[in-house]
Motif scaffolding. Structure first.
Motif, PDB file in Angstrom:
ATOM      1  N   LYS A  85       0.785  -1.243   0.000  1.00  0.00           N
ATOM      2  CA  LYS A  85       0.000   0.000   0.000  1.00  0.00           C
ATOM      3  C   LYS A  85       0.815   1.291   0.000  1.00  0.00           C
ATOM      4  O   LYS A  85       0.254   2.368   0.224  1.00  0.00           O
ATOM      5  CB  LYS A  85      -0.950  -0.004   1.197  1.00  0.00           C
ATOM      6  CG  LYS A  85      -0.233  -0.050   2.534  1.00  0.00           C
ATOM      7  CD  LYS A  85      -1.132   0.330   3.692  1.00  0.00           C
ATOM      8  CE  LYS A  85      -0.336   0.421   4.974  1.00  0.00           C
ATOM      9  NZ  LYS A  85      -1.092   0.903   6.103  1.00  0.00           N
ATOM     10  N   ALA A 126     -10.165   5.383  -1.542  1.00  0.00           N
ATOM     11  CA  ALA A 126     -10.640   6.630  -2.140  1.00  0.00           C
ATOM     12  C   ALA A 126      -9.767   7.038  -3.319  1.00  0.00           C
ATOM     13  O   ALA A 126     -10.193   7.828  -4.169  1.00  0.00           O
ATOM     14  CB  ALA A 126     -10.611   7.731  -1.088  1.00  0.00           C
ATOM     15  N   THR A 127      -8.571   6.471  -3.376  1.00  0.00           N
ATOM     16  CA  THR A 127      -7.652   6.815  -4.459  1.00  0.00           C
ATOM     17  C   THR A 127      -8.243   6.511  -5.846  1.00  0.00           C
ATOM     18  O   THR A 127      -7.849   7.135  -6.825  1.00  0.00           O
ATOM     19  CB  THR A 127      -6.305   6.078  -4.256  1.00  0.00           C
ATOM     20  OG1 THR A 127      -5.330   6.674  -5.093  1.00  0.00           O
ATOM     21  CG2 THR A 127      -6.385   4.618  -4.561  1.00  0.00           C
ATOM     22  N   ASN A 200       4.692   6.597   5.307  1.00  0.00           N
ATOM     23  CA  ASN A 200       4.411   7.663   4.347  1.00  0.00           C
ATOM     24  C   ASN A 200       3.225   8.497   4.769  1.00  0.00           C
ATOM     25  O   ASN A 200       3.067   9.617   4.319  1.00  0.00           O
ATOM     26  CB  ASN A 200       4.036   7.067   2.978  1.00  0.00           C
ATOM     27  CG  ASN A 200       5.015   6.033   2.528  1.00  0.00           C
ATOM     28  OD1 ASN A 200       6.064   6.369   2.029  1.00  0.00           O
ATOM     29  ND2 ASN A 200       4.684   4.760   2.726  1.00  0.00           N
ATOM     30  N   VAL A 219       4.972  19.563   6.862  1.00  0.00           N
ATOM     31  CA  VAL A 219       3.615  19.782   6.342  1.00  0.00           C
ATOM     32  C   VAL A 219       3.759  20.148   4.868  1.00  0.00           C
ATOM     33  O   VAL A 219       4.387  21.159   4.530  1.00  0.00           O
ATOM     34  CB  VAL A 219       2.886  20.893   7.132  1.00  0.00           C
ATOM     35  CG1 VAL A 219       1.534  21.201   6.500  1.00  0.00           C
ATOM     36  CG2 VAL A 219       2.728  20.485   8.595  1.00  0.00           C
ATOM     37  N   PHE A 220       3.171  19.304   4.028  1.00  0.00           N
ATOM     38  CA  PHE A 220       3.369  19.476   2.589  1.00  0.00           C
ATOM     39  C   PHE A 220       2.458  20.560   2.013  1.00  0.00           C
ATOM     40  O   PHE A 220       1.424  20.252   1.423  1.00  0.00           O
ATOM     41  CB  PHE A 220       3.129  18.144   1.864  1.00  0.00           C
ATOM     42  CG  PHE A 220       4.087  17.048   2.249  1.00  0.00           C
ATOM     43  CD1 PHE A 220       5.451  17.296   2.395  1.00  0.00           C
ATOM     44  CD2 PHE A 220       3.630  15.748   2.466  1.00  0.00           C
ATOM     45  CE1 PHE A 220       6.336  16.279   2.743  1.00  0.00           C
ATOM     46  CE2 PHE A 220       4.507  14.728   2.807  1.00  0.00           C
ATOM     47  CZ  PHE A 220       5.862  14.995   2.952  1.00  0.00           C
ATOM     48  N   ARG A 233      -8.570  16.077   4.385  1.00  0.00           N
ATOM     49  CA  ARG A 233      -8.916  14.684   4.108  1.00  0.00           C
ATOM     50  C   ARG A 233     -10.015  14.233   5.056  1.00  0.00           C
ATOM     51  O   ARG A 233     -10.237  14.841   6.099  1.00  0.00           O
ATOM     52  CB  ARG A 233      -7.698  13.765   4.338  1.00  0.00           C
ATOM     53  CG  ARG A 233      -6.527  13.990   3.399  1.00  0.00           C
ATOM     54  CD  ARG A 233      -6.818  13.460   2.001  1.00  0.00           C
ATOM     55  NE  ARG A 233      -5.691  13.648   1.105  1.00  0.00           N
ATOM     56  CZ  ARG A 233      -5.444  14.790   0.438  1.00  0.00           C
ATOM     57  NH1 ARG A 233      -6.252  15.825   0.563  1.00  0.00           N
ATOM     58  NH2 ARG A 233      -4.391  14.877  -0.355  1.00  0.00           N
TER      59      ARG A 233
HETATM   60  N1  UFG Z   1       1.044  15.009   4.913  1.00  0.00           N
HETATM   61  C1  UFG Z   1       1.957  15.946   5.343  1.00  0.00           C
HETATM   62  N2  UFG Z   1       3.169  15.493   5.782  1.00  0.00           N
HETATM   63  C2  UFG Z   1       3.505  14.165   5.812  1.00  0.00           C
HETATM   64  C3  UFG Z   1       2.556  13.220   5.368  1.00  0.00           C
HETATM   65  C4  UFG Z   1       1.321  13.679   4.921  1.00  0.00           C
HETATM   66  O1  UFG Z   1       1.698  17.137   5.340  1.00  0.00           O
HETATM   67  O2  UFG Z   1       4.627  13.841   6.196  1.00  0.00           O
HETATM   68  C5  UFG Z   1      -0.277  15.476   4.444  1.00  0.00           C
HETATM   69  C6  UFG Z   1      -0.515  15.172   2.970  1.00  0.00           C
HETATM   70  O3  UFG Z   1      -0.028  16.203   2.164  1.00  0.00           O
HETATM   71  C7  UFG Z   1      -2.030  15.036   2.935  1.00  0.00           C
HETATM   72  C8  UFG Z   1      -2.400  14.539   4.336  1.00  0.00           C
HETATM   73  O4  UFG Z   1      -1.269  14.797   5.152  1.00  0.00           O
HETATM   74  O5  UFG Z   1      -2.593  16.285   2.774  1.00  0.00           O
HETATM   75  C9  UFG Z   1      -2.705  13.061   4.379  1.00  0.00           C
HETATM   76  O6  UFG Z   1      -1.623  12.355   3.750  1.00  0.00           O
HETATM   77  P1  UFG Z   1      -1.551  10.770   3.772  1.00  0.00           P
HETATM   78  O7  UFG Z   1      -0.337  10.370   3.001  1.00  0.00           O
HETATM   79  O8  UFG Z   1      -1.707  10.274   5.153  1.00  0.00           O
HETATM   80  O9  UFG Z   1      -2.890  10.353   3.027  1.00  0.00           O
HETATM   81  P2  UFG Z   1      -3.338  10.618   1.534  1.00  0.00           P
HETATM   82  O10 UFG Z   1      -4.709  11.186   1.613  1.00  0.00           O
HETATM   83  O11 UFG Z   1      -2.359  11.352   0.743  1.00  0.00           O
HETATM   84  O12 UFG Z   1      -3.330   9.133   1.015  1.00  0.00           O
HETATM   85  C10 UFG Z   1      -4.356   8.263   1.392  1.00  0.00           C
HETATM   86  C11 UFG Z   1      -3.887   6.816   1.410  1.00  0.00           C
HETATM   87  C12 UFG Z   1      -3.492   6.380   0.045  1.00  0.00           C
HETATM   88  C13 UFG Z   1      -4.552   6.702  -0.943  1.00  0.00           C
HETATM   89  C14 UFG Z   1      -4.932   8.176  -0.855  1.00  0.00           C
HETATM   90  C15 UFG Z   1      -6.022   8.607  -1.766  1.00  0.00           C
HETATM   91  O13 UFG Z   1      -2.800   6.643   2.292  1.00  0.00           O
HETATM   92  O14 UFG Z   1      -3.309   4.990   0.079  1.00  0.00           O
HETATM   93  O15 UFG Z   1      -5.345   8.437   0.467  1.00  0.00           O
HETATM   94  O16 UFG Z   1      -7.218   8.111  -1.337  1.00  0.00           O
HETATM   95  F1  UFG Z   1      -4.108   6.440  -2.188  1.00  0.00           F
END
Ligand code: UFG
Ligand code: NAD
Length: 338
Positions: A85, A126-127, A200, A219-220, A233
């Protein structure tokens, strides 16, 4: 009593769901190759529920072993959590992701067909929605078009495989669950998210920052078109998510049904940091850095279908998830004598 196979049942979402299934009266067996989880999770499940699920340490790519397991047990339903994942890793190693996620699903469906197991629940994401014109995702929206990575595409392809298979096998009953962002841990503090290697996702990183394993949270981006500029999210407590599977099992019917599992409410990264600080009584160190490639400004679930059809809705809050995460972290520290 229905007999359930949970693939990936020692993993994060699988283990919480196994607990809820056992507590709802199901008999559960687990297959996991322990690539991203530990066998000690079985002890923890037993401690929480008083029942020790049968555990097979096996790889779903091993067709012979899968055949032996299915031949021994007559499963009524399969909950398929197992999979790789990590989004970034999937870009580096696409073939590993296609082989592991897609082949293992095909192997499972073949074993189910051979041994007469008709009910299947799949852990999608949700991806699959990719980038949409509106951030609130509804099950009827088109999927697959703008997915940016091989991991996401495995989820989309598997969803399509399930639909094709359901056309060919009229006895097949499938539910595809599209998870939004699972967070939190079991209130016992015994199980939670404990990924092998470098995480991640936001919450596992926050956990590692809070105990000093990572110096600060990056924070991205804070220049997104949201109220505080950080991405939003739909974070769902893993126990609510787990209960969604119990509800789904009670609503199986011929063909394929698809449900979003989310709260319906978005939360920003800054709001997540604030909630963690409130729960921990400490200040999490963080720094604003550039945007992460592929991140969407915001997305959340429309969960009306799951609410109405499954009679399920989330009950726990972000504050509950933060409290349970910290409790889990403290349990882990005690266990490792820190
Ligand atoms: N974020 C940060 N810093 C970090 C990690 C994340 O600021 O070190 C932010 C990201 O930019 C995002 C939020 O925190 O805005 C959530 O990030 P995640 O990586 O936890 O989650 P995502 O929504 O990006 O990803 C999740 C799932 C994936 C899936 C995706 C889309 O982990 O498997 O949702 O549904 F693909
Ligand atoms: P996890 O890594 O904690 O659990 C997955 C488990 O599957 C692991 O224990 C791993 O060892 C096992 N596994 C992987 N490949 C296997 C194979 N070939 N044979 C046997 N076991 C194998 O992940 P999780 O967070 O619990 O996720 C469960 C499912 O939900 C995954 O399919 C994931 O893609 C999906 N999902 C997760 C999230 C999330 O943010 N956690 C979001 C959406 C969807």
């Amino acid at each position: 009593m229905k007999k359930i196979l949970a693939t990936g049942g020692t993993g994060y979402i699988g283990s919480h769901t196994v607990v809820e299934l056992i507590q709802a009266g199901y008999e559960v067996e687990i297959i996991d190759n322990l690539f991203n989880s530990k066998a000690t999770v079985i002890d923890k499940i037993e401690k929480i529920t008083g029942v020790r699920p049968k555990f097979y340490e096996a790889d779903l790519l091993d067709e012979e072993k899968l055949d032996q397991i299915f031949a021994e047990a007559k499963y009524d339903a399969v909950l398929h959590f197992a999979g790789l994942k990590a989004v970034g890793e999937s870009v580096e190693k696409p073939l590993d992701y296609y082989r592991n996620n897609i082949m293992s699903t095909v192997n499972l469906l073949e074993a189910m067909k051979k041994y007469g197991t008709h009910e299947f629940i799949f852990s999608s994401s949700a991806t699959v929605y990719g980038e949409q014109e509106q951030p609130e995702c509804v099950e009827t929206m088109e999927t697959g078009r703008s997915i940016t990575n091989p991991y996401g595409r495995t989820k989309y392809f598997i969803e399509e495989i399930i639909k094709d298979y359901a056309i060919a096998d009229k006895d097949f009953k499938a539910i595809t669950l599209r998870y939004f962002n699972p967070i939190g841990a079991h209130s016992s503090g015994l199980i939670g998210e404990d990924p092998n290697g470098i995480p991640n996702n936001l919450m596992p990183i926050i956990m590692r920052v809070s105990d000093g394993r990572i110096p600060e949270l990056q924070v991205f981006g804070d220049d997104y078109p949201t109220a505080d500029g950080t991405c939003r999210r739909d974070y769902i407590h893993v126990v609510d998510l787990a209960k969604g599977h119990v509800a789904a099992l009670e609503h199986m019917k011929n063909g394929v049904q698809i449900f979003n599992l989310g709260t319906g409410q978005p939360t920003s990264v800054k709001e997540m940091i604030k909630a963690f600080n409130e729960a921990s009584g400490k200040e999490l160190p963080y720094k604003i850095v550039g945007r992460r490639a592929g991140d969407l400004a915001e997305m959340w679930a429309n969960a009306d279908k799951a609410n109405e059809v499954l009679g399920w809705k989330t009950e726990l809050t972000i504050a509950d998830a933060m409290r349970d995460t910290i409790n889990y972290l403290n349990h882990e520290k005690e266990e490792h004598g820190e």
